[in-house]
Design an enzyme around this catalytic site. Structure first.
Site, PDB file in Angstrom:
ATOM      1  N   ARG A 190      -0.624 -38.031  -2.764  1.00 19.99           N
ATOM      2  CA  ARG A 190      -1.474 -38.809  -3.672  1.00 19.99           C
ATOM      3  C   ARG A 190      -0.799 -37.941  -4.445  1.00 19.99           C
ATOM      4  NH1 ARG A 190      -5.309 -36.014   0.608  1.00 19.99           N
ATOM      5  NH2 ARG A 190      -3.808 -36.092   2.661  1.00 19.99           N
ATOM      6  N   ASP A 259      -6.950 -37.381  -4.956  1.00 19.98           N
ATOM      7  CA  ASP A 259      -6.694 -36.539  -3.845  1.00 19.98           C
ATOM      8  C   ASP A 259      -6.684 -37.342  -3.040  1.00 19.98           C
ATOM      9  OD1 ASP A 259      -9.634 -35.017  -5.293  1.00 19.98           O
ATOM     10  OD2 ASP A 259      -9.046 -34.230  -2.858  1.00 19.98           O
ATOM     11  N   ASN A 260      -7.425 -37.988  -2.944  1.00 22.24           N
ATOM     12  CA  ASN A 260      -7.933 -38.667  -1.504  1.00 22.24           C
ATOM     13  C   ASN A 260      -7.387 -40.158  -2.133  1.00 22.24           C
ATOM     14  OD1 ASN A 260      -9.442 -36.635  -0.685  1.00 22.24           O
ATOM     15  ND2 ASN A 260     -11.109 -37.557  -1.323  1.00 22.24           N
TER      16      ASN A 260
HETATM   17  P1  AMP Z   1     -11.395 -33.796   1.642  1.00 25.02           P
HETATM   18  O1  AMP Z   1     -13.185 -33.515   1.628  1.00 25.02           O
HETATM   19  O2  AMP Z   1     -11.192 -33.957   2.743  1.00 25.02           O
HETATM   20  O3  AMP Z   1     -10.910 -34.345   0.314  1.00 25.02           O
HETATM   21  O4  AMP Z   1     -10.581 -32.741   1.074  1.00 25.02           O
HETATM   22  C1  AMP Z   1     -10.660 -31.731  -0.620  1.00 25.02           C
HETATM   23  C2  AMP Z   1     -10.247 -30.575   0.233  1.00 25.02           C
HETATM   24  O5  AMP Z   1     -11.181 -29.836   1.054  1.00 25.02           O
HETATM   25  C3  AMP Z   1      -8.997 -30.601   0.294  1.00 25.02           C
HETATM   26  O6  AMP Z   1      -8.142 -29.535  -0.682  1.00 25.02           O
HETATM   27  C4  AMP Z   1      -9.439 -30.211   1.819  1.00 25.02           C
HETATM   28  O7  AMP Z   1      -8.323 -29.319   2.579  1.00 25.02           O
HETATM   29  C5  AMP Z   1      -9.912 -28.826   2.076  1.00 25.02           C
HETATM   30  N1  AMP Z   1     -10.909 -28.515   3.046  1.00 25.02           N
HETATM   31  C6  AMP Z   1     -12.090 -29.885   2.928  1.00 25.02           C
HETATM   32  N2  AMP Z   1     -12.579 -29.168   4.032  1.00 25.02           N
HETATM   33  C7  AMP Z   1     -12.405 -28.501   4.695  1.00 25.02           C
HETATM   34  C8  AMP Z   1     -12.653 -27.198   5.945  1.00 25.02           C
HETATM   35  N3  AMP Z   1     -13.132 -27.269   6.483  1.00 25.02           N
HETATM   36  N4  AMP Z   1     -11.398 -26.239   5.691  1.00 25.02           N
HETATM   37  C9  AMP Z   1     -10.428 -25.694   4.786  1.00 25.02           C
HETATM   38  N5  AMP Z   1     -10.000 -26.919   3.458  1.00 25.02           N
HETATM   39  C10 AMP Z   1     -11.565 -27.927   4.010  1.00 25.02           C
HETATM   40 MG    MG Z   2      -9.296 -35.528   0.688  1.00 22.33          MG
END
Ligand code: AMP
Ligand code: MG
Length: 501
Positions: A190, A259-260
């Site tokens: 990313r 990061d996305n």
């Molecule tokens: P995202 O919402 O997928 O873009 O995630 C943002 C960040 O939060 C990333 O570093 C994910 O790995 C972390 N993250 C989101 N949900 C969880 C979860 N249930 N447990 C651990 N890390 C999480």
């Molecule tokens: Mg993400």
């Protein structure tokens, strides 16, 4: 035991891993095994994708629950969480990383392309912070449906290889069934991966990562006299093209944090994403996007903002003279706007049947969009029905009715017809071409919600299956599934979508 026997099938790994990320320096990731779950059950296995990846589809169909839950590690897997940082809603977070995703490894697919296989929701990693490393069933089904729909629409996206329920609850605002999603990506690198190293002043690692990305995604840049500038340009081009494609089908990513944003140019991380029903450029669905930062029409500009963050990480590699490096980066960032505009206009013109170029084309496209906004016309249906009008004047009334005031649309139709008369190609060819870029079916938000509700509440996956099958051929009329083309009724309309983490 007879040792002269040939190896049984079971001894041949169902996935032939050829890992490369795990060969990068150890501080690029953290090794982490999936945490086994109680009672995994395979909801869905994407057999055609497994075959495209050269996997042993029969074995995986049989053992899928164990493999895709992370309970059984296939031979050759080197599970790891990738390190990354990221700007979330504009705020820089220096350490994110895969907190609920584990990269099993990479395979080389039937076309010779290296692809990641990753389990999402397979338990904690060193990057989990306070998270549980798990995923709930709803977001897993949503990602499955939308990522496969994007692929069928012809838009670069990560893919869905499998979904399992874990037999364990996850605790969010309420208790939900847990699930694991198996994601396939060109890579999971990313903009935030570059930021992770740049934020630590580790330019050596930025260079290692950039070289890796060039080798993996942009090999044509090998040997370029300014490879890192060329890399920035390549990512700019990929993002400009991608976001233009999103706009042309009414897709709203919803959480375009750095990061996305995958440097490969694939759509990644389907969280609170949604599709437009009625056309409204200011539309926002995501419950966490209060400022509308990631609304439909904000996406091109946010793409440029993300690109600027990538450029910052590459500055030391662009030129030894800092001011020259900034100039070079700025030129690429400035060039993104016109590149996006070209992709978008080409895409939108194709939607109204135009391939040639005339001065008034942008106005013609904008004119229709303005009428659609005023008439709260359904984005998808309007363009699909315009193809019907191109085919036969008899379709004009239905088309005009869907735009609200038929009198208001008449002058636009007149201009459009006059413009079409100056296009090359036969009307028949034009209609065919229009139907190839204007889907009849998109993953409508209310249909996704209905599929998730049925699965969560009743363990009924029939709506999920039906949606997947309709959306596999989005550009073909499927009379049996005509209802899936319809916008939501007022009581079905979805106003908010959620991250689901
Ligand atoms: P995202 O919402 O997928 O873009 O995630 C943002 C960040 O939060 C990333 O570093 C994910 O790995 C972390 N993250 C989101 N949900 C969880 C979860 N249930 N447990 C651990 N890390 C999480
Ligand atoms: Mg993400």
């Amino acid at each position: 035991m007879d040792h002269t026997q040939p190896k049984s099938d079971a001894a041949i790994a169902p996935i032939r891993f050829e890992n490369s990320y795990a060969r990068l320096p150890e501080h690029f990731f953290a090794r982490a095994n999936p945490t086994p779950v109680a009672e995994p059950w395979l909801i869905k296995f994407n057999r055609p994708l497994a075959e495209e990846l050269g996997l042993d589809a029969d074995r995986l169909e049989r053992d899928g629950a164990q493999v895709f839950s992370g309970n059984s590690l296939p031979e050759g897997a080197e599970p790891l969480g990738m390190a990354y940082a990221g700007h979330q809603f504009g705020q820089f977070v220096p350490l994110l990383g895969d907190g609920r995703a584990i990269l099993l490894g990479e395979v080389i697919d039937k076309n010779g392309v290296r692809r990641d296989i990753q389990l999402k929701g397979a338990g904690k990693t060193p990057y989990s912070r306070r998270g549980d490393g798990r995923a709930a069933l709803g977001p897993v089904l949503r990602e499955y449906i939308v990522s496969e729909a994007m692929h069928a629409l012809g838009i670069p996206a990560t893919r869905a290889l499998a979904a399992v329920v874990t037999g364990e609850p996850v605790y969010r605002e309420r208790v939900l069934p847990g699930a694991v999603f198996t994601r396939v990506a060109a890579s999971h690198i990313r903009v935030g991966t570059f930021q992770f190293f740049a934020a630590r002043g580790d330019n050596e690692s930025v260079k290692t990562l950039a070289d890796y990305v060039i080798g993996r995604h942009y090999p044509q840049l090998n040997g370029h006299e300014r490879p890192y500038l060329a890399l920035l340009e390549a990512v700019a081009g990929a993002q400009a093209a991608l976001i233009a494609r999103w706009l042309c089908v009414g897709f709203i990513h919803g959480v375009m944090n750095t990061d996305n944003c995958a440097v490969s140019g694939e759509t990644i991380d389907f969280g609170p994403c949604a599709f437009l029903d009625a056309y409204d450029p200011a539309k926002v669905f995501s419950s966490i996007d209060q400022g509308g930062r990631y609304g439909y029409a904000s996406q091109p500009a946010i793409g440029q903002w993300n690109l600027a963050r990538l450029a910052e990480t590459l500055l030391p590699l662009l030129d030894p003279e800092p001011s020259e490096a900034v100039n070079l980066a700025n030129d690429v960032i400035a060039g993104y706007g016109p590149r996006f505009q070209t992709h978008w206009l080409t895409g939108m013109k194709a939607k109204i049947g135009l391939i040639g170029e005339e001065d008034g084309d942008l106005d013609l496209v904008q004119g229709l969009l303005t009428l659609m906004k005023e008439g709260q016309a359904d984005f998808t249906l309007t363009f699909r029905r315009l193809a019907d009008v191109a085919e036969s004047d008899a379709a004009q009334d239905t088309f005009a009715a869907s735009l609200g005031d038929p009198a208001a649309i008449a002058p636009w139709l007149g201009e459009w017809r006059a413009r079409l008369s100056r296009e090359a190609g036969t009307p028949h060819e034009r209609v065919r071409a229009m139907r190839k870029v204007n889907p009849a079916y998109i993953p409508r938000n209310h249909r996704i919600e209905q599929a998730i509700r049925a699965a969560e509440d009743d363990g009924d996956f029939s709506l999920f299956e039906a949606l997947l099958s309709v959306l596999a051929n989005p550009y073909e009329d499927q009379p049996r599934f005509a209802a899936y083309a319809a916008p939501p009724t007022p009581s079905e309309e979805v106003f908010r979508t959620f991250c689901g983490t």
